[in-house]
Design a protein around this motif. Sequence first.
Motif, short mmCIF file in Angstrom:
data_model
loop_
_atom_site.label_atom_id
_atom_site.label_comp_id
_atom_site.label_asym_id
_atom_site.label_seq_id
_atom_site.Cartn_x
_atom_site.Cartn_y
_atom_site.Cartn_z
N SER A 1 0.85 -1.18 0.00
CA SER A 1 0.00 0.00 0.00
C SER A 1 0.89 1.24 0.00
O SER A 1 2.08 1.17 0.36
CB SER A 1 -0.93 -0.01 1.21
OG SER A 1 -0.19 -0.13 2.41
N ILE B 1 -0.39 1.30 -10.34
CA ILE B 1 -1.36 1.05 -9.28
C ILE B 1 -2.65 1.82 -9.57
O ILE B 1 -2.70 2.66 -10.45
CB ILE B 1 -0.82 1.45 -7.88
CG1 ILE B 1 -0.59 2.97 -7.81
CG2 ILE B 1 0.46 0.69 -7.57
CD1 ILE B 1 -0.22 3.46 -6.42
N ASP C 1 -5.41 1.76 -4.27
CA ASP C 1 -4.22 1.22 -3.60
C ASP C 1 -3.58 2.23 -2.65
O ASP C 1 -2.63 1.89 -1.93
CB ASP C 1 -3.17 0.79 -4.63
CG ASP C 1 -3.64 -0.39 -5.48
OD1 ASP C 1 -4.29 -1.28 -4.92
OD2 ASP C 1 -3.36 -0.39 -6.70
#
Length: 495
Positions: A2, A67, A71
């Motif tokens: 993350s 991403i 995310d």
Amino acid sequence: MSYIGSLDQGTSSTRFMIFNQLGEVIAGHQLEHQQILPQSGWVEHDPEEIWLRTVQVIEAGLLKAGIKGSDLVAIGITNQRETLVAWDRKSGKSLTNAIVWQDTRSVEILDRLSAAEKELITHKTGLTIAPYFSGSKATWLLENKPDALAHTDFSDLALGTIDSWLIYKLSGGKSHVTDVTNASRTLLMNLETLDWDDQLLSLFKVSRHMLAEIKPSSSLFATTDRDGPFKAEVVITGVVGDQQAAMLGQVCFDRGESKTTYGTGNFALLNTGEEIVRSQHGLLTTVCYQFEGEKARYALEGSVAVTGSAIQWLRDQLQIIEKASDIEPLAGSVPDSGGSYFVPAFSGLFAPYWRSDARGVIVGLTRAVTKAHLARAALEAICFQTRDVLQAMVDGSGVELTLMKVDGGITANNLCMQLQADVMQIDISRPTISETTALGAAYAAGLFVKFFSSQEQLRGMWQESARWSPDKNSPLPLTGYHGWKRAIERTLNWV
């Protein structure tokens, strides 16, 4: 994995950067926007262009990182601070060009204030009386009512700094908020109460309902709209004015710690902890940062209006370089400035002089002076202006500087940093991540959502990438600086 996203909206460009939990840059994208100069002393930006650039850099940054917006654990925002935007809450459209912090059109409004009113403003805000700040810009807008503003129902008028504008747009028009650091740059917030002050609002003829709600720098500001550039609901949990964000990025959390950021302008801050230290040496007293549930930390700040933008001027107006990076080899091709001095007081002088009547000069010219000498004089001007501010900081705090932490775009210029060490006669230290404004906003956002565990973790992540030590035999700190002070005198009383 993350990540934390950081939106850094600056005077000349907008960038979006993505960081991991080690504070490392995963990806980023940056785009410039137009500098609008309608007449002498006026500097504007198009808020709609800034919003467009914001959308573009977010989408490009996510694509580069591979991403999705979902995310991201949270988003931090940092921004040019005093620039003022006016928009309509119903339509969501900006009503005029933004009035940029460098703009001096509101000086006449400030001249109308009595000595007692000026003293009251300075005491309550910690700021000097200058068109630099947002309050008089708001008065100018409300009094002059440009066409788009004249047809607006003032009950729907929103006034805010760039962070407020971007949060409003990112949240789909649901939030009109700002943080204490940005609010502390408006001439409208009381440093002690951390709220809009009724006396100040009255003096500047601004209604409270037009302004944003003030929140701690690390707190829950808003959630992004699914139809926006993130295509997801992501919390915005860090908002910090750019110079205060750089303090966080340089992990200057404690009293006595300082940094200097080189951008369009140049800004030095000294953390004074929970104490409001009122300067007698031409510095500003401002909020350094506030984390939710904690007391605000304050800072002394010295501001220089023109540093990086002086290089832009050489590139765009004089056209003696093609790109900003060309200045280092050009200036390095000569051993000194040939006795010339360049004081880029395009919008007056900021700290410690605060002379809005000043204008730029190039002095000491002979026929032997070339564009290389002028390029070197421009780099020396950055360094001399920084010394002016840091000396005032030393005089105001009683703390002697032994090391100067630096960040920002110009720190990539090794010659300029060596000149800075020579002028200051102290070591200059640059961190691994020099763009610390974006990093600081990421830290503020990440601490709130526990993406980063503590300030101690952040301290452990700071790394030095380069250090410059002074040449003890350089003429710059004595004869060079003496000539600089003479050149400063030539800039005064032009307006």
